[in-house]
Design a protein around this motif. Structure first.
Motif, PDB file in Angstrom:
ATOM      1  N   ILE A 184       0.842  -1.201   0.000  1.00  0.00           N
ATOM      2  CA  ILE A 184       0.000   0.000   0.000  1.00  0.00           C
ATOM      3  C   ILE A 184       0.874   1.247   0.000  1.00  0.00           C
ATOM      4  CG2 ILE A 184      -1.702   1.309   1.314  1.00  0.00           C
ATOM      5  CD1 ILE A 184      -2.808  -1.369   2.320  1.00  0.00           C
ATOM      6  N   ALA A 185       1.936   1.240   0.802  1.00  0.00           N
ATOM      7  CA  ALA A 185       2.847   2.386   0.832  1.00  0.00           C
ATOM      8  C   ALA A 185       3.482   2.614  -0.534  1.00  0.00           C
ATOM      9  CB  ALA A 185       3.921   2.165   1.890  1.00  0.00           C
ATOM     10  N   ARG A 186       3.875   1.523  -1.209  1.00  0.00           N
ATOM     11  CA  ARG A 186       4.467   1.645  -2.554  1.00  0.00           C
ATOM     12  C   ARG A 186       3.500   2.327  -3.506  1.00  0.00           C
ATOM     13  NH1 ARG A 186       3.629  -0.140  -7.307  1.00  0.00           N
ATOM     14  NH2 ARG A 186       1.866  -1.409  -6.617  1.00  0.00           N
ATOM     15  N   LEU A 187       2.252   1.898  -3.451  1.00  0.00           N
ATOM     16  CA  LEU A 187       1.243   2.441  -4.348  1.00  0.00           C
ATOM     17  C   LEU A 187       0.991   3.921  -4.074  1.00  0.00           C
ATOM     18  CD1 LEU A 187      -0.954   1.861  -6.504  1.00  0.00           C
ATOM     19  CD2 LEU A 187      -2.507   1.360  -4.598  1.00  0.00           C
ATOM     20  N   LEU A 188       0.865   4.280  -2.799  1.00  0.00           N
ATOM     21  CA  LEU A 188       0.605   5.672  -2.451  1.00  0.00           C
ATOM     22  C   LEU A 188       1.797   6.564  -2.791  1.00  0.00           C
ATOM     23  CD1 LEU A 188      -1.301   5.309   0.943  1.00  0.00           C
ATOM     24  CD2 LEU A 188      -2.249   5.616  -1.352  1.00  0.00           C
ATOM     25  N   TRP A 189       3.015   6.060  -2.552  1.00  0.00           N
ATOM     26  CA  TRP A 189       4.192   6.858  -2.901  1.00  0.00           C
ATOM     27  C   TRP A 189       4.287   7.098  -4.402  1.00  0.00           C
ATOM     28  CZ3 TRP A 189       6.880  10.384  -0.935  1.00  0.00           C
ATOM     29  CH2 TRP A 189       7.122  10.421   0.440  1.00  0.00           C
ATOM     30  N   LYS A 190       3.885   6.122  -5.165  1.00  0.00           N
ATOM     31  CA  LYS A 190       3.902   6.273  -6.616  1.00  0.00           C
ATOM     32  C   LYS A 190       3.004   7.432  -7.035  1.00  0.00           C
ATOM     33  CE  LYS A 190       3.000   3.700 -10.897  1.00  0.00           C
ATOM     34  NZ  LYS A 190       2.565   2.389 -11.462  1.00  0.00           N
ATOM     35  N   ARG A 191       1.823   7.541  -6.415  1.00  0.00           N
ATOM     36  CA  ARG A 191       0.898   8.609  -6.753  1.00  0.00           C
ATOM     37  C   ARG A 191       1.373   9.953  -6.201  1.00  0.00           C
ATOM     38  NH1 ARG A 191      -3.718   6.443  -9.018  1.00  0.00           N
ATOM     39  NH2 ARG A 191      -4.790   8.446  -8.857  1.00  0.00           N
ATOM     40  N   VAL A 192       1.941   9.940  -4.989  1.00  0.00           N
ATOM     41  CA  VAL A 192       2.423  11.186  -4.389  1.00  0.00           C
ATOM     42  C   VAL A 192       3.552  11.791  -5.219  1.00  0.00           C
ATOM     43  CG1 VAL A 192       3.747  12.096  -2.428  1.00  0.00           C
ATOM     44  CG2 VAL A 192       1.677  10.756  -2.023  1.00  0.00           C
ATOM     45  N   THR A 193       4.520  10.982  -5.585  1.00  0.00           N
ATOM     46  CA  THR A 193       5.679  11.503  -6.311  1.00  0.00           C
ATOM     47  C   THR A 193       5.323  11.952  -7.728  1.00  0.00           C
ATOM     48  OG1 THR A 193       6.279   9.232  -6.960  1.00  0.00           O
ATOM     49  CG2 THR A 193       7.329  10.141  -4.986  1.00  0.00           C
ATOM     50  N   ALA A 194       4.204  11.452  -8.253  1.00  0.00           N
ATOM     51  CA  ALA A 194       3.792  11.842  -9.606  1.00  0.00           C
ATOM     52  C   ALA A 194       2.917  13.096  -9.608  1.00  0.00           C
ATOM     53  CB  ALA A 194       3.038  10.696 -10.270  1.00  0.00           C
ATOM     54  N   HIS A 195       2.524  13.557  -8.419  1.00  0.00           N
ATOM     55  CA  HIS A 195       1.596  14.687  -8.333  1.00  0.00           C
ATOM     56  C   HIS A 195       2.365  15.996  -8.211  1.00  0.00           C
ATOM     57  CE1 HIS A 195      -1.925  17.038  -7.465  1.00  0.00           C
ATOM     58  NE2 HIS A 195      -2.692  15.971  -7.431  1.00  0.00           N
ATOM     59  N   ARG A 196       2.125  16.911  -9.102  1.00  0.00           N
ATOM     60  CA  ARG A 196       2.852  18.181  -9.117  1.00  0.00           C
ATOM     61  C   ARG A 196       2.459  19.087  -7.947  1.00  0.00           C
ATOM     62  NH1 ARG A 196       2.524  20.776 -14.996  1.00  0.00           N
ATOM     63  NH2 ARG A 196       3.896  22.254 -13.916  1.00  0.00           N
ATOM     64  N   GLY A 197       1.325  18.813  -7.324  1.00  0.00           N
ATOM     65  CA  GLY A 197       0.868  19.652  -6.228  1.00  0.00           C
ATOM     66  C   GLY A 197       1.366  19.229  -4.863  1.00  0.00           C
ATOM     67  N   ILE A 198       2.232  18.197  -4.828  1.00  0.00           N
ATOM     68  CA  ILE A 198       2.750  17.698  -3.549  1.00  0.00           C
ATOM     69  C   ILE A 198       4.270  17.804  -3.548  1.00  0.00           C
ATOM     70  CG2 ILE A 198       2.870  15.749  -1.954  1.00  0.00           C
ATOM     71  CD1 ILE A 198       0.354  14.635  -3.262  1.00  0.00           C
ATOM     72  N   ARG A 199       4.808  18.468  -2.548  1.00  0.00           N
ATOM     73  CA  ARG A 199       6.259  18.573  -2.378  1.00  0.00           C
ATOM     74  C   ARG A 199       6.669  17.793  -1.136  1.00  0.00           C
ATOM     75  NH1 ARG A 199       9.892  24.143  -1.743  1.00  0.00           N
ATOM     76  NH2 ARG A 199      11.919  23.092  -1.472  1.00  0.00           N
ATOM     77  N   VAL A 200       7.610  16.888  -1.285  1.00  0.00           N
ATOM     78  CA  VAL A 200       8.063  16.058  -0.166  1.00  0.00           C
ATOM     79  C   VAL A 200       9.456  16.488   0.262  1.00  0.00           C
ATOM     80  CG1 VAL A 200       8.589  13.717   0.605  1.00  0.00           C
ATOM     81  CG2 VAL A 200       6.689  14.101  -0.977  1.00  0.00           C
ATOM     82  N   LEU A 201       9.615  16.743   1.559  1.00  0.00           N
ATOM     83  CA  LEU A 201      10.925  17.029   2.135  1.00  0.00           C
ATOM     84  C   LEU A 201      11.300  15.846   3.008  1.00  0.00           C
ATOM     85  CD1 LEU A 201       9.900  19.934   1.378  1.00  0.00           C
ATOM     86  CD2 LEU A 201      11.287  20.754   3.290  1.00  0.00           C
ATOM     87  N   ASP A 202      12.219  15.007   2.518  1.00  0.00           N
ATOM     88  CA  ASP A 202      12.649  13.884   3.344  1.00  0.00           C
ATOM     89  C   ASP A 202      13.866  14.280   4.169  1.00  0.00           C
ATOM     90  OD1 ASP A 202      14.676  13.900   1.485  1.00  0.00           O
ATOM     91  OD2 ASP A 202      14.038  12.081   0.475  1.00  0.00           O
ATOM     92  N   ASP A 203      14.181  13.451   5.141  1.00  0.00           N
ATOM     93  CA  ASP A 203      15.265  13.738   6.074  1.00  0.00           C
ATOM     94  C   ASP A 203      15.044  15.087   6.753  1.00  0.00           C
ATOM     95  OD1 ASP A 203      17.546  13.024   7.442  1.00  0.00           O
ATOM     96  OD2 ASP A 203      18.923  13.869   5.971  1.00  0.00           O
ATOM     97  N   ALA A 204      13.775  15.392   7.034  1.00  0.00           N
ATOM     98  CA  ALA A 204      13.404  16.669   7.652  1.00  0.00           C
ATOM     99  C   ALA A 204      12.580  16.375   8.901  1.00  0.00           C
ATOM    100  CB  ALA A 204      12.612  17.531   6.677  1.00  0.00           C
ATOM    101  N   LEU A 205      13.178  16.558  10.054  1.00  0.00           N
ATOM    102  CA  LEU A 205      12.552  16.242  11.339  1.00  0.00           C
ATOM    103  C   LEU A 205      11.791  17.452  11.871  1.00  0.00           C
ATOM    104  CD1 LEU A 205      12.158  14.525  13.943  1.00  0.00           C
ATOM    105  CD2 LEU A 205      14.361  15.431  14.724  1.00  0.00           C
ATOM    106  N   ALA A 206      10.471  17.336  11.988  1.00  0.00           N
ATOM    107  CA  ALA A 206       9.680  18.396  12.608  1.00  0.00           C
ATOM    108  C   ALA A 206      10.015  18.444  14.097  1.00  0.00           C
ATOM    109  CB  ALA A 206       8.193  18.138  12.407  1.00  0.00           C
ATOM    110  N   THR A 207      10.290  19.634  14.602  1.00  0.00           N
ATOM    111  CA  THR A 207      10.718  19.781  15.996  1.00  0.00           C
ATOM    112  C   THR A 207       9.695  20.460  16.884  1.00  0.00           C
ATOM    113  OG1 THR A 207      11.862  21.831  15.403  1.00  0.00           O
ATOM    114  CG2 THR A 207      13.162  19.782  15.400  1.00  0.00           C
ATOM    115  N   SER A 208       8.863  21.336  16.315  1.00  0.00           N
ATOM    116  CA  SER A 208       7.837  22.012  17.112  1.00  0.00           C
ATOM    117  C   SER A 208       6.799  22.622  16.183  1.00  0.00           C
ATOM    118  CB  SER A 208       8.455  23.108  17.991  1.00  0.00           C
ATOM    119  OG  SER A 208       9.059  24.120  17.202  1.00  0.00           O
TER     120      SER A 208
END
Length: 228
Positions: free
Chosen positions: A132-156
Motif C-alpha cells: 500500500i505504501a508503494r502504491l501511495l508513494w507512486k501517486r504522491v511523487t507523480a503529483h505536481r501539487g505535492i512537495r516532499v521534504l525527506d530527512d526533515a525532522l519536525a521539531t515544534s
C-alpha cells in the motif's frame, strides 16, 4: 529556509500519504518526513487490511465484530466510519493498482483473522503495508501539487493566536527551516520506541505526540501500543 503551502502533512505513512493525495486537489501540499520517505509503521504491517467486500459480509457485521473485539472500548462513531467507508477505499486501492493476492477468478483472496467472523482480510503476501505504501508513494511523487521534504525532522509546531500555522524542522544536514500552512496534519505514528524491546521501527519515537502535547492538544488512548 522558509516554505509556504496550503497544507502541511507531517509523516509519510498511509495516513499522511492518503491525506496528501486528497488535499492536493484543492491546494499545494508539503509533506515532512524525518527519514527515508518509505520508512514507516505502514511498511511493517504484514497481515492485511479488513473491509466488508465479500459476498457474505456487510458493514453491519464488520461493526459487530469490531465492537466485540474492542470489549466496550471502541467509539461507535469511529467504528461506523471505518466499516462503511472501508470498502470504498479498498476498492480505490484496487483500481489504483494495488497488487493484493487474488483468487483464480481474479477476485481478492480474502482471509479470516482473529475476531473476524467471516473472511474479509485482503493481503499482499506478507507485506500488505509495504504494498500500500508503494502504491501511495507512486501517486504522491507523480503529483505536481505535492512537495516532499525527506530527512526533515519536525521539531515544534508554530502557533499564532492559539492556532497552528505550521511547524519548525531541522534536516539531517543540520539546516533549520519552517513551513507555514493554513492547515497542519500530524500523521507521525506512535511511540513504540519508548520500550526497550519492540517490533516498531526505529523512527516511532512519538515526535508528533510530544509536539501536540506541548501546545496543549488533548491526547487520548495513549496506552494502546501494538506489538507483533
Amino acid at each position: 529556509m522558509h516554505l509556504r503551502g496550503d497544507f502541511l502533512v507531517i509523516g509519510s505513512g498511509i495516513a499522511g500519504l492518503r491525506t496528501a493525495i486528497a488535499l492536493a486537489a484543492t491546494g499545494e501540499v508539503i509533506v515532512l518526513t524525518k527519514a527515508d520517505p518509505r520508512e514507516s509503521n505502514t511498511g511493517h504491517a504484514q497481515g492485511g487490511i479488513a473491509a466488508a467486500v465479500g459476498a457474505d459480509d456487510s458493514p453491519d457485521l464488520h461493526a459487530r465484530d469490531t465492537m466485540a473485539a474492542g470489549d466496550g472500548l471502541c467509539r461507535g462513531a469511529a467504528v461506523d466510519v471505518l466499516v462503511r467507508e472501508g470498502p470504498h477505499y479498498v476498492r480505490e486501492l484496487l483500481e489504483w493498482g494495488a497488487e493484493f493476492d487474488r483468487e483464480v477468478d481474479g477476485s481478492p483472496a480474502l482471509t479470516r483473522e482473529g475476531a473476524h467472523s467471516v473472511r474479509r482480510v485482503l493481503h499482499a503476501r506478507d507485506a500488505t503495508g509495504r504494498e500500500i505504501a508503494r502504491l501511495l508513494w507512486k501517486r504522491v511523487t507523480a503529483h505536481r501539487g505535492i512537495r516532499v521534504l525527506d530527512d526533515a525532522l519536525a521539531t515544534s509546531l508554530v502557533l499564532r493566536d492559539g492556532r497552528c500555522i505550521g511547524a519548525h524542522f531541522v534536516t539531517g544536514r543540520g539546516e533549520e527551516g519552517t513551513v507555514t500552512a493554513a492547515r497542519t496534519l500530524l500523521a507521525t505514528g506512535g511511540a513504540g520506541q519508548v520500550y526497550s524491546e519492540t517490533t516498531n521501527p526505529s523512527i516511532t519515537t512519538g515526535d508528533g505526540i510530544a509536539m501536540a502535547a506541548t501546545v496543549g492538544a488533548r491526547l487520548m488512548d495513549m496506552e494502546f501500543v501494538q506489538f507483533h
